[in-house]
Design a protein around this motif. Sequence first.
Motif, PDB file in Angstrom:
ATOM      1  N   GLY A 328       0.804  -1.223   0.000  1.00 19.02           N
ATOM      2  CA  GLY A 328       0.000   0.000   0.000  1.00 19.02           C
ATOM      3  C   GLY A 328       0.837   1.274   0.000  1.00 19.02           C
ATOM      4  N   THR A 329       0.473   2.173   0.893  1.00 15.73           N
ATOM      5  CA  THR A 329       1.165   3.455   0.994  1.00 15.73           C
ATOM      6  C   THR A 329       2.661   3.258   1.254  1.00 15.73           C
ATOM      7  N   SER A 330       2.988   2.298   2.083  1.00 18.14           N
ATOM      8  CA  SER A 330       4.407   2.057   2.392  1.00 18.14           C
ATOM      9  C   SER A 330       5.163   1.624   1.136  1.00 18.14           C
ATOM     10  N   ALA A 372      12.382  -3.380   4.400  1.00 16.71           N
ATOM     11  CA  ALA A 372      10.944  -3.600   4.578  1.00 16.71           C
ATOM     12  C   ALA A 372      10.357  -2.349   5.212  1.00 16.71           C
ATOM     13  N   ILE A 373       9.269  -1.854   4.630  1.00 13.67           N
ATOM     14  CA  ILE A 373       8.675  -0.603   5.131  1.00 13.67           C
ATOM     15  C   ILE A 373       7.273  -0.900   5.644  1.00 13.67           C
ATOM     16  N   SER A 374       6.994  -0.452   6.865  1.00 12.96           N
ATOM     17  CA  SER A 374       5.657  -0.693   7.408  1.00 12.96           C
ATOM     18  C   SER A 374       5.364   0.308   8.525  1.00 12.96           C
ATOM     19  N   GLN A 375       4.232   0.952   8.440  1.00 12.83           N
ATOM     20  CA  GLN A 375       3.823   1.838   9.534  1.00 12.83           C
ATOM     21  C   GLN A 375       3.549   1.003  10.769  1.00 12.83           C
ATOM     22  N   SER A 376       2.660   0.018  10.613  1.00 12.05           N
ATOM     23  CA  SER A 376       2.173  -0.740  11.776  1.00 12.05           C
ATOM     24  C   SER A 376       3.189  -1.739  12.303  1.00 12.05           C
ATOM     25  N   GLY A 377       4.032  -2.248  11.406  1.00 10.10           N
ATOM     26  CA  GLY A 377       4.952  -3.309  11.805  1.00 10.10           C
ATOM     27  C   GLY A 377       4.278  -4.658  11.957  1.00 10.10           C
ATOM     28  N   GLU A 378       3.026  -4.755  11.525  1.00  6.43           N
ATOM     29  CA  GLU A 378       2.298  -6.014  11.709  1.00  6.43           C
ATOM     30  C   GLU A 378       1.740  -6.570  10.403  1.00  6.43           C
ATOM     31  N   THR A 379       2.013  -5.931   9.281  1.00  2.00           N
ATOM     32  CA  THR A 379       1.402  -6.369   8.016  1.00  2.00           C
ATOM     33  C   THR A 379       1.873  -7.780   7.664  1.00  2.00           C
ATOM     34  N   ALA A 380       0.903  -8.683   7.520  1.00  2.00           N
ATOM     35  CA  ALA A 380       1.223 -10.112   7.403  1.00  2.00           C
ATOM     36  C   ALA A 380       2.090 -10.402   6.185  1.00  2.00           C
ATOM     37  N   GLY A 424      -5.931   7.380  11.922  1.00  2.00           N
ATOM     38  CA  GLY A 424      -6.753   7.408  10.707  1.00  2.00           C
ATOM     39  C   GLY A 424      -6.362   6.222   9.833  1.00  2.00           C
ATOM     40  N   VAL A 425      -7.352   5.541   9.282  1.00  2.00           N
ATOM     41  CA  VAL A 425      -7.034   4.343   8.486  1.00  2.00           C
ATOM     42  C   VAL A 425      -6.192   4.722   7.262  1.00  2.00           C
ATOM     43  N   ALA A 426      -6.472   5.869   6.658  1.00  2.00           N
ATOM     44  CA  ALA A 426      -5.664   6.305   5.518  1.00  2.00           C
ATOM     45  C   ALA A 426      -4.343   6.869   6.035  1.00  2.00           C
ATOM     46  N   SER A 427      -3.269   6.292   5.572  1.00  2.00           N
ATOM     47  CA  SER A 427      -1.951   6.668   6.076  1.00  2.00           C
ATOM     48  C   SER A 427      -1.514   8.023   5.503  1.00  2.00           C
ATOM     49  N   THR A 428      -1.067   8.921   6.351  1.00  2.00           N
ATOM     50  CA  THR A 428      -0.643  10.250   5.888  1.00  2.00           C
ATOM     51  C   THR A 428       0.729  10.614   6.463  1.00  2.00           C
ATOM     52  N   ALA A 433       6.927  10.567   6.678  1.00  2.00           N
ATOM     53  CA  ALA A 433       8.066  10.178   7.522  1.00  2.00           C
ATOM     54  C   ALA A 433       8.872   9.047   6.882  1.00  2.00           C
ATOM     55  N   GLN A 434       8.174   8.086   6.274  1.00  2.00           N
ATOM     56  CA  GLN A 434       8.914   6.980   5.631  1.00  2.00           C
ATOM     57  C   GLN A 434       9.813   7.526   4.524  1.00  2.00           C
ATOM     58  N   VAL A 435       9.255   8.443   3.717  1.00  2.00           N
ATOM     59  CA  VAL A 435      10.052   8.988   2.608  1.00  2.00           C
ATOM     60  C   VAL A 435      11.224   9.807   3.172  1.00  2.00           C
ATOM     61  N   LEU A 511      -4.507   6.537  -4.410  1.00  2.00           N
ATOM     62  CA  LEU A 511      -4.907   5.587  -3.351  1.00  2.00           C
ATOM     63  C   LEU A 511      -5.690   6.305  -2.248  1.00  2.00           C
ATOM     64  N   LYS A 512      -5.189   7.488  -1.857  1.00  2.00           N
ATOM     65  CA  LYS A 512      -5.883   8.244  -0.797  1.00  2.00           C
ATOM     66  C   LYS A 512      -7.320   8.524  -1.216  1.00  2.00           C
ATOM     67  N   LEU A 513      -7.492   8.955  -2.481  1.00  2.00           N
ATOM     68  CA  LEU A 513      -8.849   9.327  -2.913  1.00  2.00           C
ATOM     69  C   LEU A 513      -9.755   8.109  -2.910  1.00  2.00           C
ATOM     70  N   LYS A 514      -9.286   7.000  -3.495  1.00  2.00           N
ATOM     71  CA  LYS A 514     -10.209   5.869  -3.615  1.00  2.00           C
ATOM     72  C   LYS A 514     -10.543   5.270  -2.259  1.00  2.00           C
ATOM     73  N   GLU A 515      -9.574   5.228  -1.358  1.00  2.00           N
ATOM     74  CA  GLU A 515      -9.872   4.506  -0.117  1.00  2.00           C
ATOM     75  C   GLU A 515     -10.823   5.258   0.810  1.00  2.00           C
ATOM     76  N   ILE A 516     -10.834   6.587   0.760  1.00  2.00           N
ATOM     77  CA  ILE A 516     -11.744   7.246   1.712  1.00  2.00           C
ATOM     78  C   ILE A 516     -12.956   7.904   1.065  1.00  2.00           C
ATOM     79  N   ALA A 629      -9.236  -1.932   7.278  1.00  2.00           N
ATOM     80  CA  ALA A 629      -8.733  -1.880   8.657  1.00  2.00           C
ATOM     81  C   ALA A 629      -7.304  -1.392   8.555  1.00  2.00           C
ATOM     82  N   LYS A 630      -6.826  -0.792   9.602  1.00  2.00           N
ATOM     83  CA  LYS A 630      -5.510  -0.165   9.490  1.00  2.00           C
ATOM     84  C   LYS A 630      -4.373  -1.185   9.465  1.00  2.00           C
ATOM     85  N   SER A 631      -4.501  -2.173  10.322  1.00  2.00           N
ATOM     86  CA  SER A 631      -3.407  -3.117  10.453  1.00  2.00           C
ATOM     87  C   SER A 631      -3.817  -4.385   9.716  1.00  2.00           C
TER      88      SER A 631
HETATM   89  C1  F6R Z   1      -3.353   3.300   2.829  1.00  2.00           C
HETATM   90  C2  F6R Z   1      -2.807   2.455   3.870  1.00  2.00           C
HETATM   91  C3  F6R Z   1      -2.391   1.089   3.504  1.00  2.00           C
HETATM   92  C4  F6R Z   1      -1.113   0.702   4.265  1.00  2.00           C
HETATM   93  C5  F6R Z   1      -0.779  -0.771   4.019  1.00  2.00           C
HETATM   94  C6  F6R Z   1       0.521  -1.163   4.660  1.00  2.00           C
HETATM   95  O1  F6R Z   1      -3.660   4.562   3.312  1.00  2.00           O
HETATM   96  O2  F6R Z   1      -2.715   2.832   5.000  1.00  2.00           O
HETATM   97  O3  F6R Z   1      -2.225   0.936   2.132  1.00  2.00           O
HETATM   98  O4  F6R Z   1      -0.076   1.518   3.833  1.00  2.00           O
HETATM   99  O5  F6R Z   1      -1.810  -1.563   4.513  1.00  2.00           O
HETATM  100  O6  F6R Z   1       0.464  -0.973   6.040  1.00  2.00           O
HETATM  101  P1  F6R Z   1       1.771  -0.891   6.908  1.00  2.00           P
HETATM  102  O7  F6R Z   1       2.510   0.309   6.483  1.00  2.00           O
HETATM  103  O8  F6R Z   1       1.274  -0.796   8.304  1.00  2.00           O
HETATM  104  O9  F6R Z   1       2.547  -2.144   6.649  1.00  2.00           O
END
Ligand code: F6R
Length: 635
Positions: A328-330, A372-380, A424-428, A433-435, A511-516, A629-631
Amino acid sequence: MQPFRGCSVHAIMCGIVGYIGKRQAYPVLVKGLHRLEYRGYDSAGVALINPSGRLNVYKSQGKVSDLEDTAQNQDLTGCIGIAHTRWATHGEPGYKNAHPHLSESGRLAIVHNGIIENYAALREMLIGQGRTFKSDTDTEVVVQLIEHLQEQDHLSFPQSVQKALQMVHGSYAVAVLDKQQPDTIVAARKGSPLVVGVGDDELFLGSDASPIIEYTNRVIYLEDEDMVILHMPGQDCASGRAEQAVAQIMLMTIRGERKTPQIQRVSMDVSQLEKGGYDHFMLKEICEQPQSLRSCLQSVKQTLSGTDAERIFSLLQSANRVLITACGTSWHAGLVAKYAIEQMVRVSVDVDYASELRYRQPVINNGDIVIAISQSGETADTLAAIDMAKKQGARVLSICNVIGSSIPRASDEVIYTMVGPEIGVASTKAFTAQVTVLTMLALVWGHRRNTLDDEHYTYLMQELDSLPDKIAQVLDHKEAVRQMAQTLSFASSCLYIGRSYNYPVALEGALKLKEISYIHAEGYPAAEMKHGPIALISQEMPVVTVATSSDIYDKLVSNIQEIRARQGRVMAVVNEGDTEVERLADVFVEVPRVAECLSPIVNIVPLQLLSYYVACLKGCDVDQPRNLAKSVTVE
Ligand code: F6R
């Protein structure tokens, strides 16, 4: 191992909360569920043992607020309880499948986040033993199995949970109540996160620390196959002697090996978990980017100049090739990083969706570095891709926001983005910060390798420092973006285009537009338009163009002219002082000028705002868009 059938319902993403202590559990649990609602909001439920020893369960389809409506006027007393918010994968997210689930006699209640792969065989065995099932879930199988073991093998409550977990295959974070032991919660994890909060005479459970943090900052992150018994021997809800309770934590593996709990202190500002006067978390997180980026810059500078830096660069210096993986965003942040690393470091970079990488047969050699890039650190999928790459000899550096989450723990090295919780479910703010982290990594790495000279290095590092102020300037242009949103909110489909560093920005904006806002949007490299998508251009198909200054600005202007020539409507992100694109565009928003390699960090901000305002105009649920869902802890 039994395959899933279509009718089965699994609780995979989901959030878990638990409480035992001196307070009334219900308010703690419900507040915790609100904090975890980003993990799913298809149904919610709570189980409480009241002072008379009765196990009360309340559940509701929909959000936590629906649960609160359902529970109103019910008996909500009790100082021990567990709760759940669910994101359904298979089957309807209805009441029947909502957690907590009860054992047949009603003695036990369970909440579960994960997937029990051999549930069908276990269910068949239990039906053979005369048990009947009320739901389609794999979770009910676990609670029925625990009760079966209690009855058949005369095991204690913790022993029966332990034995049941030895029999299940799959992933789980579970919390279990036994009404005959109103002073104990048994919990365990494998593959799904679970955190214990250690307060003064009270104990908490959470899928992450957010439901816990306002009561205590002392936490224990459970490891895979850990089981924990949360026990308040002085507590007797039945007689109301809760105040004499002393919290005891017994940590062991699911095979019974005792472990010493490692209590860590987490620092999380509770105000970061609140909307702080904003209408939505998404708007708050967009608007706090000047501050979040400052905190990110400060932290990554420390990491890349301190002792961690030597380890990180000794890992990177051996790299023949870099493989970036994310979702996704990551993943979009990873695409920007490819441009930066190849330009500054002159090392070849591939970027793969983790979900693709893990199932194809990529060429990965010893000496390859996976980022590996991940906001949540839990993406399967990202977690599984890391695992696969490590088995093939790669070493892994992760870029992550959530401290102590699974992805950094599975990596050789980590750089944290340090922007605080993103709700917020949409990552901003996670994206910017990742970039930022990845670009600074490329700069420092390139400088160390002599592929980036002193002059450019110094200039770009200074430019990085100026980004928080430049984002603050973009946020001053909210009104211009809001006007753009008026036009876009009537579209049913639209295109986002950009080139070079801003092609990933086009993807991320779409992606931001379509998801929300549920408007179909596609991101394209602008020059690709004439290879197909230009056929779509009409008055009804707005084109959002990221057209800030770059080495190929003139070429992008030609691409825009081609769209205009076909009556396309152009909305543009331009630099202050631009004249060419402003003349061609129907509407535009200005952003400050910045070095091209850093421009994604500034240019994405108006696109985040654009999607936010469109979603608001359309009356969409900005923070909890449908079906998401966010995670994403399910593949
Ligand atoms: C979109 C969004 C998702 C996440 C994706 C990866 O706004 O939030 O596309 O970027 O599910 O999540 P992380 O970064 O937590 O691995």
